[in-house]
Design a protein around this motif. Structure first.
Motif, mmCIF file in Angstrom:
data_model
loop_
_atom_site.group_PDB
_atom_site.id
_atom_site.type_symbol
_atom_site.label_atom_id
_atom_site.label_comp_id
_atom_site.label_asym_id
_atom_site.label_seq_id
_atom_site.Cartn_x
_atom_site.Cartn_y
_atom_site.Cartn_z
ATOM 1 N N TYR A 24 0.785 -0.910 0.445
ATOM 2 C CA TYR A 24 -0.591 -0.267 0.410
ATOM 3 C C TYR A 24 0.847 1.254 0.060
ATOM 4 O O TYR A 24 2.423 1.838 0.896
ATOM 5 C CB TYR A 24 -1.027 0.246 1.568
ATOM 6 C CG TYR A 24 -2.165 -0.844 1.425
ATOM 7 C CD1 TYR A 24 -2.819 -0.045 0.098
ATOM 8 C CD2 TYR A 24 -1.891 -2.185 1.613
ATOM 9 C CE1 TYR A 24 -4.650 -1.323 -0.256
ATOM 10 C CE2 TYR A 24 -3.052 -3.005 1.701
ATOM 11 C CZ TYR A 24 -4.644 -2.632 0.689
ATOM 12 O OH TYR A 24 -5.275 -3.112 0.182
ATOM 13 N N ARG A 55 -1.446 -0.875 -4.223
ATOM 14 C CA ARG A 55 -2.690 -0.425 -3.751
ATOM 15 C C ARG A 55 -2.693 1.144 -3.223
ATOM 16 O O ARG A 55 -1.526 1.291 -2.552
ATOM 17 C CB ARG A 55 -3.570 -1.777 -3.046
ATOM 18 C CG ARG A 55 -2.801 -2.790 -3.824
ATOM 19 C CD ARG A 55 -4.452 -3.797 -3.555
ATOM 20 N NE ARG A 55 -4.709 -4.766 -3.307
ATOM 21 C CZ ARG A 55 -5.735 -6.355 -2.978
ATOM 22 N NH1 ARG A 55 -6.293 -5.785 -1.146
ATOM 23 N NH2 ARG A 55 -5.830 -7.317 -2.847
ATOM 24 N N ILE A 111 -3.624 3.158 -0.853
ATOM 25 C CA ILE A 111 -4.355 3.733 -0.134
ATOM 26 C C ILE A 111 -5.822 4.447 0.379
ATOM 27 O O ILE A 111 -6.235 4.384 0.794
ATOM 28 C CB ILE A 111 -3.082 3.620 1.346
ATOM 29 C CG1 ILE A 111 -3.908 2.844 2.880
ATOM 30 C CG2 ILE A 111 -3.281 5.439 1.388
ATOM 31 C CD1 ILE A 111 -2.341 3.467 3.236
#
Length: 377
Positions: free
Chosen positions: A175, A198, A200
């Motif tokens: 993240y 990814r 966050i």
């Protein structure tokens, strides 16, 4: 945070039965059904057949725990195995194996052991070696990982170093904040096709997700904070106005003997709440069980009110000011202490310990003065 409150509650109930009090005035222990409950300033524990619940300033676990170890301290050292581990501290040193899962939260964490279940680690600085037998979720500012991870690895870290033994058998989910360079995962740790980055902030943009929850919680927290501060200040001011001499005596006792007041408050709340459990064992006393718990909560809140006022006075005097004589300025000191205590309570994990200590110190100062007054009469 959800696991910290049971830990503290269990520690308070540790001295519910007077015969179980052990060793010295600063330590209390209770064994029941194979479980061990312990609290004190400096604890070295030899384990438990069942679960272990302990809270201390310095806590060292030297014996095996057959069940789950629920531990809260400023400095926590775990040198014996446990089936499951839940630890909260400023610094945690884990050098013994954990058969099942582990949840650790601290500013500084060092792990040199095998963890058989999932690891959930939240820290500012973390060093992890040994082996992780399942998946791991790690959030840290700085991470040093030198251990194989059998399952998936989820990371939300600022900086990370991977040692020669760092490998991940499953996925690596990283993240990162929008616009930041994602954390680089070496090929030897996990191949690129098993690494997922990814944003966050995606959680924040999900309707009803973390963003909405955080905003709603923020509004509720702000309202609750203001109401709590004003209520505490008003109650402290009322106490000063009604009984100025007694409040002054309680204040002086807490400022001159904070350790003694903290211990006295600990014992007071423990005895009151423990009495409810003892009464419940008589069956006919079950209705009084809830009354005892209510009384324990009332004592704790009264201690928090008095502790907040004492904190405000301590800050005021430490700044070189003279103690005011009028009720209104004293109410202002109560407001100052309640505000500072409320801010401290917002600190994750450690804030609860500070607020608990404040409430117990306030309650203990009152109890000690009342007890000495009865002794003199």
């Amino acid at each position: 945070m959800n696991r910290l409150l049971p830990v503290l509650a269990a520690a308070l109930l540790a001295v519910a039965a007077p015969p179980a009090a052990a060793q010295d005035d600063d330590t209390a222990r209770l064994g029941f059904g194979g479980d061990i409950f312990a609290a004190g300033d400096d604890l070295r524990l030899d384990g438990a057949e069942g679960d272990l619940f302990a809270a201390s300033e310095d806590l060292a676990l030297d014996g095996a725990v057959g069940g789950a170890a629920h531990l809260a301290a400023r400095r926590l050292s775990i040198d014996a195995p446990a089936d499951r581990l839940y630890g909260f501290a400023y610094r945690i040193d884990l050098s013994a194996d954990v058969a099942g899962p582990a949840l650790l939260a601290a500013a500084e964490v060092e792990i040199d052991a095998a963890i058989g279940g999932n690891l959930r680690l939240f820290a500012r600085e973390a060093e992890v070696s040994g082996s992780l037998g399942a998946s791991a979720m790690i959030a840290a500012e700085e991470l040093g990982l030198d251990a194989p991870v059998a399952g998936d690895l989820m990371l939300a870290v600022g900086r990370a170093e991977f040692g020669p033994d760092a490998t991940v058998g499953g996925r690596v989910i990283v993240y990162t904040e929008e616009g930041e360079t994602p954390l680089a995962i070496p090929e030897r740790v996990a191949p690129a096709d098993r690494v997922e980055v990814r944003d966050i902030e995606e959680w924040d943009r999900t309707p009803g997700g973390f963003g909405d929850m955080r905003r709603a919680a923020g509004r509720a927290a702000l309202t609750g904070f203001l109401v709590s501060v004003l209520a505490v200040a008003a109650l402290a001011a009322a106490a000063v106005a009604v009984a100025p001499a007694q409040v002054a005596t309680w204040r002086e006792r807490a400022l001159s003997r904070p350790g003694q007041s903290l211990l006295a408050g600990f014992l007071l709340v423990s005895v009151v709440s423990g009495a409810g459990f003892v009464l419940a064992l008589t069956i006919i006393g079950i209705p009084l069980f809830f009354a005892a718990l209510f009384l324990a909560g009332l004592v704790g809140y009264a201690g928090y009110v008095m502790g907040s006022y004492i904190l405000g006075v301590a800050i005021w005097l430490r700044l070189g000011n003279a103690m005011p004589e009028e009720v209104l300025p004293k109410a202002g000191l109560a407001l100052l202490g309640a505000f500072v205590a409320g801010i401290v309570a917002l600190i994750p994990f450690l804030g609860w310990l500070a607020v608990l200590a404040l409430a117990l110190t306030g309650a203990g100062a009152v109890a000690t003065v009342v007890r000495e007054g009865r002794g003199e009469s």
